[in-house]
Design an enzyme around this catalytic site. Structure first.
Site, PDB file in Angstrom:
ATOM      1  N   ALA A   1      -4.032   1.082  12.472  1.00 31.11           N
ATOM      2  CA  ALA A   1      -5.429   1.066  12.029  1.00 31.11           C
ATOM      3  C   ALA A   1      -6.236  -0.073  12.633  1.00 31.11           C
ATOM      4  O   ALA A   1      -7.460  -0.071  12.536  1.00 31.11           O
ATOM      5  CB  ALA A   1      -5.492   0.987  10.505  1.00 31.11           C
TER       6      ALA A   1
ATOM      7  N   LYS B   1       0.826  -1.224   0.000  1.00 27.72           N
ATOM      8  CA  LYS B   1       0.000   0.000   0.000  1.00 27.72           C
ATOM      9  C   LYS B   1       0.856   1.269   0.000  1.00 27.72           C
ATOM     10  O   LYS B   1       0.635   2.179  -0.802  1.00 27.72           O
ATOM     11  CB  LYS B   1      -0.929  -0.042   1.201  1.00 27.72           C
ATOM     12  CG  LYS B   1      -1.946   1.066   1.254  1.00 27.72           C
ATOM     13  CD  LYS B   1      -3.010   0.817   2.307  1.00 27.72           C
ATOM     14  CE  LYS B   1      -2.465   0.772   3.712  1.00 27.72           C
ATOM     15  NZ  LYS B   1      -1.993  -0.519   4.183  1.00 27.72           N
TER      16      LYS B   1
ATOM     17  N   TRP C   1       7.129  -0.790  -8.083  1.00 25.04           N
ATOM     18  CA  TRP C   1       8.172  -1.376  -7.238  1.00 25.04           C
ATOM     19  C   TRP C   1       9.460  -1.552  -8.048  1.00 25.04           C
ATOM     20  O   TRP C   1      10.552  -1.243  -7.563  1.00 25.04           O
ATOM     21  CB  TRP C   1       7.716  -2.725  -6.676  1.00 25.04           C
ATOM     22  CG  TRP C   1       8.678  -3.310  -5.684  1.00 25.04           C
ATOM     23  CD1 TRP C   1       8.712  -3.117  -4.334  1.00 25.04           C
ATOM     24  CD2 TRP C   1       9.790  -4.184  -5.987  1.00 25.04           C
ATOM     25  NE1 TRP C   1       9.770  -3.813  -3.774  1.00 25.04           N
ATOM     26  CE2 TRP C   1      10.447  -4.470  -4.755  1.00 25.04           C
ATOM     27  CE3 TRP C   1      10.292  -4.743  -7.160  1.00 25.04           C
ATOM     28  CZ2 TRP C   1      11.560  -5.294  -4.691  1.00 25.04           C
ATOM     29  CZ3 TRP C   1      11.415  -5.562  -7.095  1.00 25.04           C
ATOM     30  CH2 TRP C   1      12.031  -5.830  -5.858  1.00 25.04           C
TER      31      TRP C   1
ATOM     32  N   PHE D   1       3.713  -8.539  -9.623  1.00 32.18           N
ATOM     33  CA  PHE D   1       4.769  -9.480  -9.256  1.00 32.18           C
ATOM     34  C   PHE D   1       5.176 -10.244 -10.513  1.00 32.18           C
ATOM     35  O   PHE D   1       4.334 -10.488 -11.392  1.00 32.18           O
ATOM     36  CB  PHE D   1       4.280 -10.467  -8.187  1.00 32.18           C
ATOM     37  CG  PHE D   1       4.390  -9.943  -6.777  1.00 32.18           C
ATOM     38  CD1 PHE D   1       5.394 -10.367  -5.925  1.00 32.18           C
ATOM     39  CD2 PHE D   1       3.477  -9.016  -6.301  1.00 32.18           C
ATOM     40  CE1 PHE D   1       5.500  -9.874  -4.639  1.00 32.18           C
ATOM     41  CE2 PHE D   1       3.569  -8.516  -5.019  1.00 32.18           C
ATOM     42  CZ  PHE D   1       4.587  -8.951  -4.174  1.00 32.18           C
TER      43      PHE D   1
ATOM     44  N   PHE E   1      -3.652  -0.874   6.987  1.00 33.34           N
ATOM     45  CA  PHE E   1      -4.259  -2.194   6.774  1.00 33.34           C
ATOM     46  C   PHE E   1      -5.302  -2.162   5.663  1.00 33.34           C
ATOM     47  O   PHE E   1      -5.209  -1.351   4.749  1.00 33.34           O
ATOM     48  CB  PHE E   1      -4.811  -2.747   8.093  1.00 33.34           C
ATOM     49  CG  PHE E   1      -3.733  -3.056   9.104  1.00 33.34           C
ATOM     50  CD1 PHE E   1      -2.672  -3.897   8.782  1.00 33.34           C
ATOM     51  CD2 PHE E   1      -3.754  -2.498  10.360  1.00 33.34           C
ATOM     52  CE1 PHE E   1      -1.665  -4.184   9.700  1.00 33.34           C
ATOM     53  CE2 PHE E   1      -2.751  -2.772  11.290  1.00 33.34           C
ATOM     54  CZ  PHE E   1      -1.713  -3.620  10.956  1.00 33.34           C
TER      55      PHE E   1
ATOM     56  N   ARG F   1       2.055   8.070   7.132  1.00 31.59           N
ATOM     57  CA  ARG F   1       2.294   7.933   8.570  1.00 31.59           C
ATOM     58  C   ARG F   1       3.760   7.618   8.843  1.00 31.59           C
ATOM     59  O   ARG F   1       4.454   7.065   7.994  1.00 31.59           O
ATOM     60  CB  ARG F   1       1.433   6.797   9.146  1.00 31.59           C
ATOM     61  CG  ARG F   1      -0.046   7.093   9.189  1.00 31.59           C
ATOM     62  CD  ARG F   1      -0.827   5.847   9.577  1.00 31.59           C
ATOM     63  NE  ARG F   1      -0.593   4.778   8.610  1.00 31.59           N
ATOM     64  CZ  ARG F   1      -0.745   3.487   8.871  1.00 31.59           C
ATOM     65  NH1 ARG F   1      -1.123   3.097  10.071  1.00 31.59           N
ATOM     66  NH2 ARG F   1      -0.526   2.589   7.945  1.00 31.59           N
TER      67      ARG F   1
ATOM     68  N   LYS G   1       6.441  -6.956  10.588  1.00 30.39           N
ATOM     69  CA  LYS G   1       5.845  -6.292   9.421  1.00 30.39           C
ATOM     70  C   LYS G   1       6.873  -5.532   8.593  1.00 30.39           C
ATOM     71  O   LYS G   1       6.786  -5.443   7.377  1.00 30.39           O
ATOM     72  CB  LYS G   1       4.740  -5.334   9.887  1.00 30.39           C
ATOM     73  CG  LYS G   1       4.061  -4.564   8.758  1.00 30.39           C
ATOM     74  CD  LYS G   1       2.985  -3.649   9.311  1.00 30.39           C
ATOM     75  CE  LYS G   1       2.373  -2.792   8.223  1.00 30.39           C
ATOM     76  NZ  LYS G   1       3.291  -1.757   7.720  1.00 30.39           N
TER      77      LYS G   1
ATOM     78  N   THR H   1       4.012   1.519  -0.819  1.00 30.45           N
ATOM     79  CA  THR H   1       4.776   1.500  -2.063  1.00 30.45           C
ATOM     80  C   THR H   1       3.935   2.054  -3.209  1.00 30.45           C
ATOM     81  O   THR H   1       4.406   2.854  -4.030  1.00 30.45           O
ATOM     82  CB  THR H   1       5.229   0.056  -2.379  1.00 30.45           C
ATOM     83  OG1 THR H   1       5.936  -0.461  -1.254  1.00 30.45           O
ATOM     84  CG2 THR H   1       6.129   0.008  -3.601  1.00 30.45           C
TER      85      THR H   1
END
Length: 558
Positions: free
Chosen positions: A275, A73, A412, A384, A303, A96, A107, A75
């Site tokens: 969150a 998210k 990415w 991906f 999240f 954030r 994480k 990224t």
């Protein structure tokens, strides 16, 4: 792959612009920029006063329900911003700050990844500008003043069995969840059961992120309820005369932090409530600055959309009078296959059946945004190498049936260039009229508001309140807090309150076991299932892989 580079290696090879250059690019200069070294600065929020520029378009980036396969998210937020910049748009990011708990836990950080990052990523993921330390100090000063008041005679008649304020530390530390303190005799305080929260779960973090000015911050801090007296009336930080000192600790932290993406797009990184146990959004101050300085403000919420996006829309937008123009929902084919029951070690192989079984998770998030909240949505498929043409087509076809475009994004690997198609689609949909609305009205009862979130967003059959939660709802209503919005504390891994129910489960009920008011933040927290406000470290914490060489260069930080 032989040429694979970790996030930190990519970040360390980058050549960022001096932060004064980034500030000037954003439209800020002079005394409004407070330098924290060469690549970080705090920005004086007073530049908002009397600024005639119309606000830009507000775009929220959210995601499907998280899985161990990852969604990306932050990224995507960074990649989208860089993509829009490449289209010639003036863009400012609002993210954030990461908590040290996940950084050293499981994480990871929150600075993006690959070629879609904000830098300096080591600083951002570690101490940064000290905001979290200031918030922790303010939280713990209030705890110390509360216990000192009791020790010095307890003039407010505080019931020591009904103290709601806990100390905090910005680390995953299960040992501190439940403690007994005040031991060692009369001079060392009053013995009582106590406990710690992680700093991002502190109400002071929530207050910090929702404050619209330093005056508003002080007023909110004064309203924080720390305990109840023996007659059942709330005792506030204001009654302890603590709000002035707390504000003094937070006054510099309240200024949003300015950094940059790898492609030199200005980015505010400020505040960091989780969150799943808090409201999960960056500060109102940073969002307002991003809106005022950019034609597009790209922000994210923690999240999945059932948590961060719901709270962004129902709490932050309501309390700060914000109106989003569009929502981007991030998904990966890999994660959707996990929601369809495919094991993590088999995600690299094509499996249309598993993907189709997992797609309802994405589609439910999409329909919630478009139908419940009335906002246009775009699905970003975070690419991906193992994604197949047939799998991507299936996702695109299912989204099209809901009237939403799914765009393959390769930020990415390629940075902003890989997000150009996503940026073009976002630039298109933000111009569409929308019918933004909330998922519940404030004048409903506490129980009805919680039921609305559970049935409309989670698609539960209803809510069961424990006897304790029923009594708390009755007390909060009696005290006049029943018209506040709701902040649901729920597992991030499922629409339900049971982490094992993946996809888009049906035929379940949500159990609310505890209700508490965050009077300073301005919402009621509803704790569901087994959710905790102090996480623990995993069996092999990320901290074990982090190191520093003789030159001070960090490795192993993602």
């Amino acid at each position: 792959m032989a040429d694979y580079k970790s996030d930190i290696e990519i970040a360390q090879e980058a050549t960022p612009d001096p932060i004064a250059v980034i500030a000037e690019k954003a439209g800020v200069a002079g005394d409004a920029v407070e330098l924290y070294g060469n690549y970080k600065a705090k920005i004086d929020y007073n530049i908002l006063k009397g600024n005639p520029k119309p606000d830009g378009k507000l775009v929220l980036v959210t995601a499907i329900t998280p899985t161990p396969a990852g969604e990306g998210k932050t990224t995507t937020t960074v990649g989208l911003a860089d993509g829009l910049s490449k289209l010639g748009k003036k863009v400012v990011v609002a993210l954030r700050e990461p908590s040290l708990g996940p950084v050293f836990g499981v994480k990871g950080g929150a600075a993006g990844g690959g070629y879609a990052q904000v830098v300096p990523m080591e600083d951002i993921n570690l101490h940064f500008t000290g905001d979290f330390h200031a918030i922790g100090a303010a939280n713990n000063l209030l705890a110390a003043m509360l216990d000192n008041h009791i020790h010095q005679g307890n003039a407010l008649d505080i019931d020591t069995r009904n103290i709601t304020w806990r100390r905090c530390v910005d680390m995953n530390d299960r040992q501190l969840r439940f403690i007994v303190d005040g031991l060692g005799g009369k001079t060392n305080g009053t013995p009582r059961e106590d406990g710690y929260d992680i700093t991002v779960a502190s109400e002071i973090m929530a207050v910090f992120c929702l404050a619209s000015s330093i005056t508003d911050l002080k007023e909110r801090l004064a309203r924080i309820i720390v305990a109840y007296d023996r007659s059942g009336e709330p005792v506030t930080a204001g009654q302890l005369k603590a709000e002035g000192a707390l504000t003094a600790l937070l006054k510099d932290a309240l200024k949003p932090n300015l950094v940059q993406t790898l492609e030199h797009t200005p980015a505010f990184v400020h505040g960091g409530p989780f969150a799943n146990i808090a409201h999960g959004c960056n500060s109102v101050m940073a969002t307002r600055l991003a809106l005022k300085l950019g034609d597009y403000a790209i922000t994210e919420a923690g999240f999945g959309a059932d948590l961060g996006a719901e709270k962004f829309l129902d709490i932050k937008c309501r309390l700060a009078d914000l109106a989003p123009s569009a929502v981007v929902i991030v998904a990966t084919v890999r994660a959707l296959k996990m929601h369809g029951g495919k094991p993590k070690d088999q995600l690299a192989t094509e499996d249309l059946a598993a993907l189709e079984a997992g797609l309802p998770n994405l589609l439910q998030h999409v329909s919630n945004i478009t139908e419940v909240y009335g906002l246009p949505a775009v699905v970003a498929i975070n690419a991906f190498p193992t994604d197949t043409a047939a799998e991507l087509k299936l996702v695109e076809d299912k989204c099209r049936e809901l009237g939403v475009t799914a765009v393959l994004a390769e930020h990415w690997a390629k940075g902003g260039e890989g997000a150009l198609k996503l940026a073009e689609e976002v630039a298109r949909v933000v111009e569409q009229p929308n019918d933004f609305r909330f998922s519940y009205e404030l004048d409903a009862s506490i129980e009805d508001k919680i039921n609305a979130i559970a049935t409309r967003i989670y698609h539960a059959d209803g809510v069961d309140f424990t006897p304790q939660a029923k009594a708390q709802a009755e007390q909060l209503t009696k005290l006049g807090f029943d018209k506040l919005p709701i902040c649901m504390a729920k597992t991030q891994y499922s629409f339900s309150d049971n982490a094992a129910l993946l996809g888009a489960p049906r035929d379940f009920r949500v159990t609310v076991r505890n209700l508490k008011v965050s009077a300073g933040a301005g919402f009621i927290v509803a704790l569901t299932g087994e959710i905790m406000t102090m996480p623990g470290l995993p069996k092999v914490p990320a901290a074990e892989k982090i190191d520093v060489d003789a030159n001070g260069k960090i490795s192993g930080l993602f």
